[in-house]
Design a protein around this motif. Sequence first.
Motif, short mmCIF file in Angstrom:
data_model
loop_
_atom_site.label_atom_id
_atom_site.label_comp_id
_atom_site.label_asym_id
_atom_site.label_seq_id
_atom_site.Cartn_x
_atom_site.Cartn_y
_atom_site.Cartn_z
N UNK A 41 -90.63 -0.68 40.19
CA UNK A 41 -90.17 0.53 40.56
C UNK A 41 -90.13 1.31 39.44
N UNK A 42 -90.35 2.51 39.40
CA UNK A 42 -90.17 3.50 38.11
C UNK A 42 -88.73 3.98 38.18
N UNK A 43 -88.34 3.78 37.02
CA UNK A 43 -86.94 3.98 36.77
C UNK A 43 -86.54 5.01 35.76
N UNK A 44 -87.41 5.26 34.83
CA UNK A 44 -87.24 6.61 33.83
C UNK A 44 -88.67 6.95 33.21
N UNK A 45 -88.96 8.24 33.22
CA UNK A 45 -89.83 8.81 32.26
C UNK A 45 -89.36 9.31 31.24
N UNK A 46 -89.80 9.02 29.99
CA UNK A 46 -89.29 9.68 28.79
C UNK A 46 -90.31 10.46 27.96
N UNK A 47 -90.11 11.47 27.34
CA UNK A 47 -91.01 12.34 26.68
C UNK A 47 -90.28 12.51 25.20
N UNK A 48 -90.95 12.21 24.27
CA UNK A 48 -90.32 12.26 23.06
C UNK A 48 -91.38 12.83 22.08
#
Length: 72
Positions: A55-62
């Motif tokens: 399952x996708x828990x988090x999307x992070x853009x940095x």
Amino acid sequence: MFVTLSMIFCLASDPTQCRTVSPVIPDEEPLTMSSCPIAGQIEGAKWINDHPKYLLQRIQCSVGKRIKQQGA
């Protein structure tokens, strides 16, 4: 400005078992902070299609370009 996308996926059966995935986005199509979350949804859906137990828990853009690993 370079933007790096990373996503965290966890096993549905054991949410403590997680993986961080940073898909390779072609340099010809650089991400921006506004396009990154949309790309994360698209790339996340592709990844889950290939790994249905996660399952996708988090999307992070940095800000910053991901350093390429030697030998990879």
